[in-house]
Design an enzyme around this catalytic site. Structure first.
Site, PDB file in Angstrom:
ATOM      1  N   THR A  94       0.856  -1.159   0.000  1.00 50.37           N
ATOM      2  CA  THR A  94       0.000   0.000   0.000  1.00 50.37           C
ATOM      3  C   THR A  94       0.879   1.190   0.000  1.00 50.37           C
ATOM      4  O   THR A  94       1.958   1.162   0.453  1.00 50.37           O
ATOM      5  CB  THR A  94      -0.812   0.082   1.251  1.00 50.37           C
ATOM      6  OG1 THR A  94      -0.062  -0.574   2.161  1.00 50.37           O
ATOM      7  CG2 THR A  94      -2.069  -0.624   1.154  1.00 50.37           C
ATOM      8  N   MET A  95       0.240   2.149  -0.349  1.00 50.51           N
ATOM      9  CA  MET A  95       0.802   3.447  -0.497  1.00 50.51           C
ATOM     10  C   MET A  95       2.066   3.451   0.213  1.00 50.51           C
ATOM     11  O   MET A  95       2.989   4.055  -0.079  1.00 50.51           O
ATOM     12  CB  MET A  95      -0.138   4.373   0.180  1.00 50.51           C
ATOM     13  CG  MET A  95       0.053   5.778  -0.110  1.00 50.51           C
ATOM     14  SD  MET A  95      -1.412   6.529   0.448  1.00 50.51           S
ATOM     15  CE  MET A  95      -1.249   8.057  -0.191  1.00 50.51           C
TER      16      MET A  95
ATOM     17  N   LEU B 153      -2.000   8.549  -9.641  1.00 57.46           N
ATOM     18  CA  LEU B 153      -1.710   7.363 -10.446  1.00 57.46           C
ATOM     19  C   LEU B 153      -1.662   6.129  -9.563  1.00 57.46           C
ATOM     20  O   LEU B 153      -2.137   5.048  -9.943  1.00 57.46           O
ATOM     21  CB  LEU B 153      -0.383   7.542 -11.188  1.00 57.46           C
ATOM     22  CG  LEU B 153       0.087   6.322 -11.998  1.00 57.46           C
ATOM     23  CD1 LEU B 153      -0.942   5.950 -13.062  1.00 57.46           C
ATOM     24  CD2 LEU B 153       1.445   6.590 -12.636  1.00 57.46           C
ATOM     25  N   TYR B 154      -1.075   6.277  -8.375  1.00 60.54           N
ATOM     26  CA  TYR B 154      -1.018   5.148  -7.443  1.00 60.54           C
ATOM     27  C   TYR B 154      -2.424   4.626  -7.156  1.00 60.54           C
ATOM     28  O   TYR B 154      -2.685   3.422  -7.206  1.00 60.54           O
ATOM     29  CB  TYR B 154      -0.341   5.578  -6.137  1.00 60.54           C
ATOM     30  CG  TYR B 154      -0.353   4.505  -5.082  1.00 60.54           C
ATOM     31  CD1 TYR B 154       0.608   3.506  -5.066  1.00 60.54           C
ATOM     32  CD2 TYR B 154      -1.341   4.487  -4.101  1.00 60.54           C
ATOM     33  CE1 TYR B 154       0.593   2.515  -4.102  1.00 60.54           C
ATOM     34  CE2 TYR B 154      -1.369   3.502  -3.134  1.00 60.54           C
ATOM     35  CZ  TYR B 154      -0.400   2.516  -3.139  1.00 60.54           C
ATOM     36  OH  TYR B 154      -0.433   1.527  -2.188  1.00 60.54           O
ATOM     37  N   ALA B 155      -3.333   5.548  -6.837  1.00 58.36           N
ATOM     38  CA  ALA B 155      -4.710   5.151  -6.547  1.00 58.36           C
ATOM     39  C   ALA B 155      -5.350   4.474  -7.750  1.00 58.36           C
ATOM     40  O   ALA B 155      -6.087   3.486  -7.611  1.00 58.36           O
ATOM     41  CB  ALA B 155      -5.524   6.376  -6.128  1.00 58.36           C
TER      42      ALA B 155
END
Length: 404
Positions: free
Chosen positions: A40-41, A215-217
């Protein structure tokens, strides 16, 4: 409810992480369950999903006592290291492959599994997304608990590529799982970032997630759609976990609480962002020992229904929020760290740039509580106290003014 903890002062990690595998009593069999994630993040940082398929190939070689692995003493020693950490020491235990095992969440989860008697084998590429020395130190801790981590080297043009890690890597893993016989159940780490621009609070699993703010999301949201497809077509049992700002000992240096601590101790300014209308940002900070929902998701994942790539019937598909459900403003985070360190921070307050961050997060965890027995108990004051104790010890500070 199971809440594993290795050391209440935080010197030893204690809870969750990434990929799950087998409920078998024999490491010579195919892994039956797979607890998977791509960090995760955070978080928890570029997991090596892409290499699970390679590991499964390694395992089949070991089972058949391939000439490649038995032709030298070194190969035999490698085989023994792979087998020994997988020994199960409890009735009904499982064998678990943890990818990204030298990461923040992966290392805590590996130790929690080992403590309760499950067999654990780790996999990591020790990339330089952040200081690899911290990953090496976590690996030494795992080794001291007889958890072997296989180091895999992976050449990527852009080591920070979310698309490569979170999408291509995930598909590689799912392709291996769909063709396995029996198929494993998959538990993987999604992210609270999928809620994006959603303004309804607290965030619930049924809320819209079609407005990613980064972009990650977007790659994590794509992962949820991809896993649903494999569940629907191939009968893979899949559980996705949406983590909310996990923090604690052995954490990631790129997270705010970690960098604030470092800068305060070094006398450097910390940057605090303000959101829309000059309001404070807030996060649902979740202490690492409270993410026992990872263990619960392993234990309740159910079974896949496919065989040899063909679906035989419907299989479980689940999504859960794992958070503290008590958002705290970032300036309050800074104030707590000042009290524990007994030092004042030099603040640099700026407006939040349009880089895809969101102003707040807040988890509704009622579903995880009902289905997984998830119930966080650590407030930010207590959790940061444990983190600061670890930080001062790990980095060798002898500051008498710091927390004792």
């Amino acid at each position: 409810m199971l809440t594993p903890s290795f050391d209440e002062d935080g010197e030893f990690p204690s809870t969750p992480a990434k990929f799950k595998i087998d409920r078998s009593h024999n490491m010579n069999r195919h892994f039956h369950r797979c607890f998977a994630s791509t960090s995760t993040m955070f978080f928890w940082a570029l997991l090596l999903i892409a290499f699970t398929a390679s590991y499964l190939s390694f395992q089949s070689f070991v089972e058949s006592r391939s000439r490649y692995f038995t032709s030298s003493c070194g190969a035999i020693q490698w085989e023994n290291q792979v087998r020994n950490p997988g020994h199960i020491h409890r009735s009904g235990g499982m064998s678990v492959l943890v990818t990204g095992a030298a990461g923040f969440v992966g290392s805590h989860f590996s130790l929690a599994l080992k403590k309760r008697g499950d067999g654990v084998l780790g996999l990591d590429n020790f990339n330089n997304y952040y200081d690899p020395s911290l990953k090496k130190a976590r690996n030494s801790l795992l080794n001291s608990h007889r958890i072997f981590v296989v180091e895999v080297r992976y050449a990527m043009e852009n080591p920070n590529s979310y698309v490569q890690s979170n999408i291509a890597g995930l598909v590689t893993l799912l392709e291996a799982c769909k063709s396995a016989n029996p198929q494993p159940a998959v538990v993987w780490a999604s992210s609270s970032s999928v809620y994006g621009l959603n303004e309804k609070i607290p965030f619930s699993e049924a809320d819209r997630t079609d407005q990613p703010a980064s972009l990650y999301a977007a790659t994590k949201k794509a992962g949820e759609e991809i896993t649903h497809t494999y569940n629907h077509i191939y009968g893979l049992s899949i559980t996705g976990l949406r983590f909310f700002t996990v923090y604690g000992p052995w954490g990631r240096p790129d997270m705010a609480y970690f960098s604030f601590t470092r800068n305060i101790l070094q006398g450097k300014p910390i940057t605090i962002f303000r959101g829309k209308n000059r309001g404070d940002l807030a996060r649902d900070f979740t202490y690492i020992d409270d993410i026992e929902g990872c263990l619960g998701s392993l234990d309740t994942s159910g079974t896949s229904t496919g065989s040899g790539g063909k679906k035989r019937g419907p299989a479980p598909y689940r999504i859960f929020n794992l958070g503290n459900t008590s958002p705290v403003r970032v300036p309050e985070l800074e104030n707590i760290l000042e009290r524990h360190l007994k030092l004042k921070a030099k603040r640099n307050i700026v407006d939040m740039p349009g880089n895809g961050d969101v102003p707040f997060t807040h988890a509704n965890i009622s579903l995880a509580g009902k289905e997984l027995g998830f119930e966080p108990i650590t407030d930010l004051q207590t959790g940061l106290n444990k983190f600061v104790r670890w930080y001062l010890s790990y980095y060798g500070y002898n500051n008498r003014n710091a927390v004792e």
